[in-house]
Design a protein around this motif. Sequence first.
Motif, PDB file in Angstrom:
ATOM      1  N   TYR A  34      -1.037  -0.205   4.642  1.00 35.87           N
ATOM      2  CA  TYR A  34      -1.266   0.603   3.446  1.00 35.87           C
ATOM      3  C   TYR A  34       0.033   0.539   2.650  1.00 35.87           C
ATOM      4  O   TYR A  34       1.074   1.011   3.107  1.00 35.87           O
ATOM      5  CB  TYR A  34      -1.613   2.037   3.832  1.00 35.87           C
ATOM      6  CG  TYR A  34      -1.942   2.940   2.662  1.00 35.87           C
ATOM      7  CD1 TYR A  34      -3.189   2.870   2.039  1.00 35.87           C
ATOM      8  CD2 TYR A  34      -1.022   3.873   2.197  1.00 35.87           C
ATOM      9  CE1 TYR A  34      -3.502   3.700   0.974  1.00 35.87           C
ATOM     10  CE2 TYR A  34      -1.320   4.707   1.132  1.00 35.87           C
ATOM     11  CZ  TYR A  34      -2.563   4.609   0.524  1.00 35.87           C
ATOM     12  OH  TYR A  34      -2.863   5.435  -0.530  1.00 35.87           O
TER      13      TYR A  34
ATOM     14  N   GLY B  90      -4.878  -1.318   0.544  1.00 40.24           N
ATOM     15  CA  GLY B  90      -5.150  -1.305   1.978  1.00 40.24           C
ATOM     16  C   GLY B  90      -5.484  -2.718   2.433  1.00 40.24           C
ATOM     17  O   GLY B  90      -6.226  -3.434   1.761  1.00 40.24           O
TER      18      GLY B  90
ATOM     19  N   GLY C 274       5.513   1.268   2.109  1.00 35.01           N
ATOM     20  CA  GLY C 274       4.289   1.603   2.807  1.00 35.01           C
ATOM     21  C   GLY C 274       4.446   1.621   4.308  1.00 35.01           C
ATOM     22  O   GLY C 274       5.546   1.749   4.845  1.00 35.01           O
TER      23      GLY C 274
ATOM     24  N   SER D 268      -7.756  -7.527   1.388  1.00 33.61           N
ATOM     25  CA  SER D 268      -7.050  -6.411   0.760  1.00 33.61           C
ATOM     26  C   SER D 268      -7.924  -5.802  -0.317  1.00 33.61           C
ATOM     27  O   SER D 268      -8.644  -6.524  -1.033  1.00 33.61           O
ATOM     28  CB  SER D 268      -5.713  -6.867   0.143  1.00 33.61           C
ATOM     29  OG  SER D 268      -4.787  -7.231   1.134  1.00 33.61           O
TER      30      SER D 268
END
Length: 560
Positions: free
Chosen positions: A317, A371, A298, A390
């Motif tokens: 992310y 995220g 990510g 999160s």
Amino acid sequence: MRLNKKALAILTGLTLSAGLGSTAFAASADSFTDVPKDHWAYQALDYLAQEGVIDGMGDSTFQGGRTMTRYEMASIVAKAMQKKDISFGDKAVLDKLSAEYAGELDTLNKKVDANTKAIKDLNAKTDKFKIWGMARVQVGDDNGLQSDYGSKHPGWGEWNNGSPNGNYNNRFYMDLEGQMKVNDHAVARFTIEKNAHYRDSEYRRSKIANIASAPSKIVENNGTETYVTNGGQKFTTGSYISGNDRDSLLGDDNHNGSISNIWVELQLGPKHDWYTNIGRKWNGIGMQNLMLGGQVDGIATYHPIEHGHGWWMSAQYWKSASDWTNTDVKWKSQDSTSKVTDENGVEHTLTQKVAVIDSVNVYSRRAPIVGTLNFWGPIGKYADLNLAYSRIVQHQANNSTEANTNTYYTGAHNFYGVDLKIRPIKDFSITGSYLKSDERVNDWDPTNNWASGGKADTAWAVRFDYRGTDLNKVGSWGVYAKWVNIGALADIAHDDEWATREPTYVNGVRGWYFGFKCVPAHNVEWETMWAPRLAENIQATYDGGQYRRHILRSWLDFHF
């Protein structure tokens, strides 16, 4: 550097004009072993040597009887000219010497400039690639080994026997990290990790199954020969351990000596203070990595908050780098016919039922795509706070049916974490961490072992530290104690700390850990950790009850 008497007399005049007397040299050590203390130039030579103006022959001798070259004299003049607080008379003498040796001084300056440029170019080249890391030698004892793990619940089959907790006790380990400079604001990074296990009982079974093909003719134990109809059929005889596949590429994908992580680090923004990682790397969220602590794919960016009094923020992310695959095989029966001949030579058709595969459904238990927002910083002089949130943005499971397909099986969408670290007295700190998820397994199946008691969705951890180690300070030491109560459904992928915080069976882990570490030599750290009684974090209801585990490990880390 070498001096003859004429040059020495000139520089001696400089030292005497600086006001040197016998008192100044009373505590001085002999700079040159071949210059006696009663020599008329002893004090001047000792002073010039300690001031860095002359070097002698490099072997603690001066050899004042040999003639020096003009370049050697020019070098001495250059060093003398660099001294501060020179009197007017001394400056006049040095000016005359500088004029006398101007050509040699110019040549020396050019050589210095050339050497400086060469050193700068070499530093630029070496700065393009850096490598560092650590080698570990470890011993330990852990009753979460494969043999004990499978025997706790006999009859539960291969899943238990193939899922030990004791893989990382007795091993040699290396973590090699590298960095390649792209430009002033970008570097490429990689890590290579290798676990070399040396105790047979802790090796995982080979992931390559041993396959045997049925022969067309079998020789029975009594010596008779029998022809069979399924010759060539494949049979799996099990997965065995050999010296080659214990540390094979298939045995431990992230620690097998291949490149395990690849990412780039960027400094973005007009002030280059948005520190951004893109790629696959190890990442942690929280002071004790309860929300996340593992390998992810990510992007993550970190930024100091302007006028934030030391606070930082991060936006990420990401997705855990590990999925796992399930195979759902459906069977059906069908008639199988064959021709047989009886003892009278009459042929008959024999019909029997056999099992055949009707369909195969292969699906992945997908790691979630997440995220994250994270804020951390000081609250006062003696405390630090971390706040993390999160949310799963892809691969959510919204019902129990979806939980058994290509989704994150717990049904959780949101995760909330808070960490607080306080330092009440010198050299002592307390760190507390709390994590909670909105998992839905308990809603879908209240009898599920993971969710019984309502504790699987929360995780707690408290750590006490006294003093600590510094790899540059031999003899530095520290002790710690920590307590965890980690629910199996509370986090996304917490740091298991080399399987010590893995579930003792299937329902999380609860218990105390105690440790001591010290620095016996420069860049060497020794640590010992003991967990006397770990248990599942809920009262299990399955046959056999809670599984208990103890761990004792000791290791030496050699940093380079």
